[in-house]
Design an enzyme around this catalytic site. Structure first.
Site, PDB file in Angstrom:
ATOM      1  N   HIS A 280       1.244  -1.636   0.234  1.00 53.69           N
ATOM      2  CA  HIS A 280       0.196   0.023  -0.292  1.00 53.69           C
ATOM      3  C   HIS A 280       0.642   1.180   0.034  1.00 53.69           C
ATOM      4  CE1 HIS A 280       0.299   1.822   4.085  1.00 53.69           C
ATOM      5  NE2 HIS A 280       0.079  -0.443   4.300  1.00 53.69           N
ATOM      6  N   ASP A 292       6.489   1.124   6.652  1.00 54.52           N
ATOM      7  CA  ASP A 292       5.176   0.875   6.440  1.00 54.52           C
ATOM      8  C   ASP A 292       4.159   2.021   5.580  1.00 54.52           C
ATOM      9  OD1 ASP A 292       2.419   0.045   6.573  1.00 54.52           O
ATOM     10  OD2 ASP A 292       1.674   0.980   8.402  1.00 54.52           O
ATOM     11  N   GLU A 326      -5.184   2.053   2.192  1.00 53.14           N
ATOM     12  CA  GLU A 326      -5.111   0.855   3.355  1.00 53.14           C
ATOM     13  C   GLU A 326      -5.500   1.799   4.616  1.00 53.14           C
ATOM     14  OE1 GLU A 326      -3.981  -2.023   6.375  1.00 53.14           O
ATOM     15  OE2 GLU A 326      -2.646  -0.226   5.828  1.00 53.14           O
ATOM     16  N   GLU A 327      -4.365   2.307   5.278  1.00 55.24           N
ATOM     17  CA  GLU A 327      -4.679   2.718   6.544  1.00 55.24           C
ATOM     18  C   GLU A 327      -5.537   3.001   6.995  1.00 55.24           C
ATOM     19  OE1 GLU A 327      -2.218   2.057   8.579  1.00 55.24           O
ATOM     20  OE2 GLU A 327       0.480   1.947   7.751  1.00 55.24           O
ATOM     21  N   ASP A 354       3.260  -6.345   3.337  1.00 54.33           N
ATOM     22  CA  ASP A 354       3.256  -4.993   4.122  1.00 54.33           C
ATOM     23  C   ASP A 354       3.456  -5.926   5.864  1.00 54.33           C
ATOM     24  OD1 ASP A 354       2.627  -2.726   5.389  1.00 54.33           O
ATOM     25  OD2 ASP A 354      -0.366  -3.410   5.437  1.00 54.33           O
ATOM     26  N   HIS A 424       4.208   3.226  12.081  1.00 53.42           N
ATOM     27  CA  HIS A 424       3.002   4.192  12.973  1.00 53.42           C
ATOM     28  C   HIS A 424       3.324   5.094  13.753  1.00 53.42           C
ATOM     29  CE1 HIS A 424      -0.667   1.325  12.256  1.00 53.42           C
ATOM     30  NE2 HIS A 424       0.000   1.666  10.227  1.00 53.42           N
TER      31      HIS A 424
HETATM   32 ZN   LIG Z   1       1.181  -1.115   6.471  1.00 53.12          ZN
END
Ligand SMILES: [Zn+2]
Length: 460
Positions: A280, A292, A326-327, A354, A424
């Site tokens: 993603h 990520d 995606e997030e 991922d 994140h």
């Molecule tokens: Zn991810």
């Protein structure tokens, strides 16, 4: 005692250089793979002798920064990816439009109130509502589980609830981030805090999406660094009455235009049968989303670049997809399923990367036992880079809707690394990734994908 000296020396040498273990695993060559060994060797050699994937990932993060859905950063990065894929010589390069939610963070702060206010380290949770301009004030209530919250139900109203749950695994701990806001909101809490979902770092808060439950009050929610959660816990345990003020400007703007990016190497004999790989392209709005999931995007894309560069055109089509959103929405994966419904039955396999592009150990696989046996055989080609284990579960958030709809064999890249430490957070930047690790990840994906797309019989 001249005779003892050589004996001592012999012993010393024997101790220092033990013979190789006799029970080292033997990897017998798998006969049916003979026609693919040459291509696999070339893909490995080309990938491992260059830092192209790492350089591309570094350029992506350095140039565009984070790539939150709805941001101009993401859309500029998408335009760049299209141009770069064309420059690589990929075929059928195009975007597939997707409307995405547009959440913005704005400024945010959390303070312990008192004669000397104490600022704490937070990141608002994705998709959270904001606070009124003056913030939300309340007395702190720390709990360590949903059961503790329920036991304290008479004391929750008007309070700012902190779930102080140390990280065990992501699956185990993330439910407090996702569901905590509505659990606390239902009991009348004014706001919710969650101890950052990740192993203890260096006062690092982790953002991530919350999931409000239909019909429950929506209260503002933020992650606090593990150190700050521990501090608030100590203060409560000491009997200190702690008053907090949370300020968040978070809000949704109207849905924005975005897109999945697609590039291909068209199949030589069976172009309508497709092997899909990707990651993603969106990220959270802190750090540069290099792990990520910039790395997953670049490593899968690199697999196609390597095939193209080596003039390897497999029997079936190999397609890379960089999914959007995606997030905080998953709209890219849903749109892919809906826009490709008619050809999902001809999707031979879908792979998502991922979980970071650290040292690859192999792949997860979900499918039939016959499929698993095939994939296990192919993985023996990756023994030399220690990426030859096939784990029990393959899949990913973006391939999930298509895989479930059409029962497509699903894979994921498996790696060993500090994924959840930086995931994140503002620390998700390219310097955490070793160029050799992303090269090995790309090589592993390229070999696995190539053989599945090339072998005469379809993976079932
Ligand atoms: Zn991810």
């Amino acid at each position: 005692m001249p005779i003892l000296r050589p004996l001592a020396l012999t012993l010393l040498i024997a101790l220092q250089y033990p013979p190789p273990a006799l029970d080292a695993p033997k990897r017998a060559a798998v006969p049916w793979l003979a026609p693919y060994r040459d291509a696999a060797g070339r893909l490995l050699g080309e990938a491992l002798s260059s830092d192209a994937a790492w350089q591309r990932l570094a350029y992506l993060g350095d140039t565009f920064g984070h790539r939150l859905s709805g941001s101009p950063n993401l859309e500029a990065a998408i335009r760049w990816a299209v141009e770069e894929m064309k420059r690589d010589g990929l075929e059928n390069v195009h975007v597939e439009p997707v409307k995405v939610p547009h959440w913005v963070r704005g400024r945010e702060s959390l303070d312990i109130l008192g004669a000397i206010p104490q600022p704490l380290t937070i990141l608002g949770l994705g998709n959270s509502v904001g606070t009124p301009a003056g913030g939300v004030e309340g007395e702190l209530l720390v709990v360590r589980s949903f059961e503790e919250l329920d036991a304290a139900r008479d004391r929750v109203k008007g309070r700012i609830v902190l779930f102080n749950v140390p990280f065990t695994s992501y699956g185990e701990t993330v439910r407090f981030r996702a569901l905590g806001p509505s659990r606390a909101g239902a009991l009348g809490a004014a706001a919710m805090l969650v101890r950052a979902v990740g192993p203890a770092g260096l006062r690092t808060p982790h953002t991530g999406a919350l999931a409000y439950t239909e019909g429950q009050p929506q209260i503002p929610a933020a992650a606090v660094a593990a150190e700050d959660a521990a501090r608030l816990q100590r203060m409560q345990d000491r009997g200190t009455v702690v008053r907090l003020r949370l300020k968040m400007e978070a809000r949704f703007l109207p849905d924005a235009d975005s897109a999945n990016v697609v590039g291909e190497i068209r199949g030589r004999e069976l172009p309508d049968e497709v092997v899909v790989i990707g990651g993603h392209f969106d990220s959270w709005d802190v750090g540069t989303g290099s792990t990520d999931d910039g790395g997953g995007c670049i490593a899968t894309w690199e697999a196609l670049r390597l095939m193209k560069k080596l003039n390897l055109r497999p029997r079936r089509t190999v397609r890379v997809v960089l999914w959007t959103n995606e997030e905080n929405g998953g709209r890219g994966g849903l749109a892919y399923r809906d826009q490709h419904l008619a050809e999902l039955s001809r999707h031979v396999m879908m792979l998502e990367s991922d979980g970071g592009v650290f040292a690859p150990t192999g792949f997860g696989f979900s499918g039939t036992e016959a499929g698993r046996a095939k994939v296990r055989d192919i993985a023996t080609l990756l023994a030399g880079i220690h990426a030859d284990t096939i784990g029990p579960n393959g899949g990913g958030a973006d391939i999930g809707p298509s895989v479930q709809h059409a029962g497509i064999p699903a894979m994921s890249l498996e790696v060993e690394g500090n994924y959840f430490l930086i995931h994140h957070t503002p620390a998700d930047t390219v310097d955490k990734i070793d160029p050799l690790d992303i090269a090995r990840s790309s090589a592993a994906i390229a070999v696995m994908t190539y053989v599945i797309a090339e072998m005469p019989e379809r993976l079932r």
